[in-house]
Design a protein around this motif. Structure first.
Motif, PDB file in Angstrom:
ATOM      1  N   VAL A   1       0.920  -1.176   0.086  1.00  0.00           N
ATOM      2  CA  VAL A   1       0.023  -0.041  -0.077  1.00  0.00           C
ATOM      3  C   VAL A   1       0.876   1.193  -0.055  1.00  0.00           C
ATOM      4  N   HIS A   2       1.904   1.285   0.787  1.00  0.00           N
ATOM      5  CA  HIS A   2       2.943   2.224   1.027  1.00  0.00           C
ATOM      6  C   HIS A   2       3.443   2.638  -0.659  1.00  0.00           C
ATOM      7  N   LYS A   3       3.971   1.534  -0.961  1.00  0.00           N
ATOM      8  CA  LYS A   3       4.507   1.643  -2.151  1.00  0.00           C
ATOM      9  C   LYS A   3       3.705   2.239  -3.545  1.00  0.00           C
TER      10      LYS A   3
ATOM     11  N   LEU B   1      13.543   3.921   2.657  1.00  0.00           N
ATOM     12  CA  LEU B   1      13.140   2.526   3.056  1.00  0.00           C
ATOM     13  C   LEU B   1      11.972   2.063   2.978  1.00  0.00           C
ATOM     14  N   THR B   2      11.592   0.742   2.820  1.00  0.00           N
ATOM     15  CA  THR B   2      10.121   0.302   2.957  1.00  0.00           C
ATOM     16  C   THR B   2       9.863   0.492   4.148  1.00  0.00           C
ATOM     17  N   PRO B   3       8.237   0.304   4.449  1.00  0.00           N
ATOM     18  CA  PRO B   3       7.934   0.338   5.780  1.00  0.00           C
ATOM     19  C   PRO B   3       8.515  -0.950   6.600  1.00  0.00           C
ATOM     20  N   PHE B   4       8.711  -2.145   6.315  1.00  0.00           N
ATOM     21  CA  PHE B   4       9.226  -3.152   6.684  1.00  0.00           C
ATOM     22  C   PHE B   4      10.585  -2.945   7.359  1.00  0.00           C
ATOM     23  N   GLN B   5      11.359  -2.365   6.151  1.00  0.00           N
ATOM     24  CA  GLN B   5      12.742  -1.898   6.583  1.00  0.00           C
ATOM     25  C   GLN B   5      12.877  -0.913   7.761  1.00  0.00           C
TER      26      GLN B   5
END
Length: 255
Positions: free
Chosen positions: A177-179, A228-232
């Motif tokens: 969703v963030h992407k 950074l991705t949310p997971f990162q």
């Protein structure tokens, strides 16, 4: 000028037992392209505030402006994602994502091409003829988001959009969703009760106090590494500091 201005919002509910004040002079701004999250104790009126911001609910006092105009004059600029995906089980993915366009009589070759590009870009083209029951929870949320984006809104309001998913799916869908939101250059305002989710997705987190709610603090999320991705972000050194600060704000009494 900010994209959204939330100014002096009060909300009172009336019943036989009397008046209950939910929101007490809430003020903040949302900039163009920003992803912000709203955190607060259970029952503090987070979803009520989101509904006021999106024009779905009338406040007792105050106003919400979109580019300096009343939000109600700009409802076509708004997209809303609810806690449940609200996909129609008897419609295919394609039929679900074009539904809003059909209702608004905006379904044409150009809009169909845009929807096809969205499905292709976010890994759903080969599922366009599948039914929702054939999709995972995460895929259903992507379909719901693409259905919202098909109408090309400027601002997305998200009311705990991952709460129905299991933990592993939430992590994956947060990244998705963030992407999508960043790729489509949308502004987003999300209500969540999940501190980690707020930190990992947002550029800014707004913490509400206990009812009657006001803004306790606005905390910018600044990470040393860009992109950074949310997971990162959950593994970044800054994450625990932000988590502890927000946890403290949420569990302190009203100022």
């Amino acid at each position: 000028m900010s994209l959204l201005q939330i100014s002096n919002i009060f909300m009172n509910y009336h019943s036989i037992k009397g008046e209950t004040q939910a929101l007490n002079d809430v003020n903040f701004e949302v900039n163009d392209g920003e992803f912000i999250s709203i955190l607060g104790p259970s029952g503090c009126g987070k979803s009520t505030l989101l509904n006021i911001m999106s024009g779905l609910l009338e406040s007792s006092n105050g106003h919400v402006l979109y580019k300096g105009e009343d939000i109600k004059k700009n409802l076509d600029k708004i997209g809303y994602m609810f806690q449940k995906d609200h996909l129609f089980e008897w419609y295919t993915v394609w039929e679900n994502v074009i539904l809003g366009l059909k209702i608004k009589k905006q379904l044409n070759n150009e809009s169909k091409e845009r929807v096809s590009e969205l499905l292709d870009s976010y890994g759903l083209r080969r599922f366009k003829n599948h039914y929702p029951s054939e999709l995972s929870g995460g895929m259903r949320q992507r379909v719901a988001l693409i259905r919202t984006l098909a109408l090309n809104p400027d601002v997305l309001f998200l009311d705990e959009p991952f709460s129905a998913l299991d933990y592993q799916s939430r992590l994956l869908v947060c990244d998705d969703v963030h992407k999508i939101i960043k790729s489509e250059k949308k502004t987003a305002v999300m209500v969540t009760h999940d501190i980690a989710e707020a930190i990992s997705l947002s550029e800014k987190v707004i913490v509400l106090s206990k009812r009657p709610s006001k803004v306790k603090v606005e905390v910018p999320m600044n990470f040393a590494e860009d992109d950074l991705t949310p997971f990162q972000k959950r593994k970044a050194p800054e994450f625990s500091d932000y988590f502890n600060r927000l946890w403290k704000e949420l569990n302190q009494g009203n100022d």
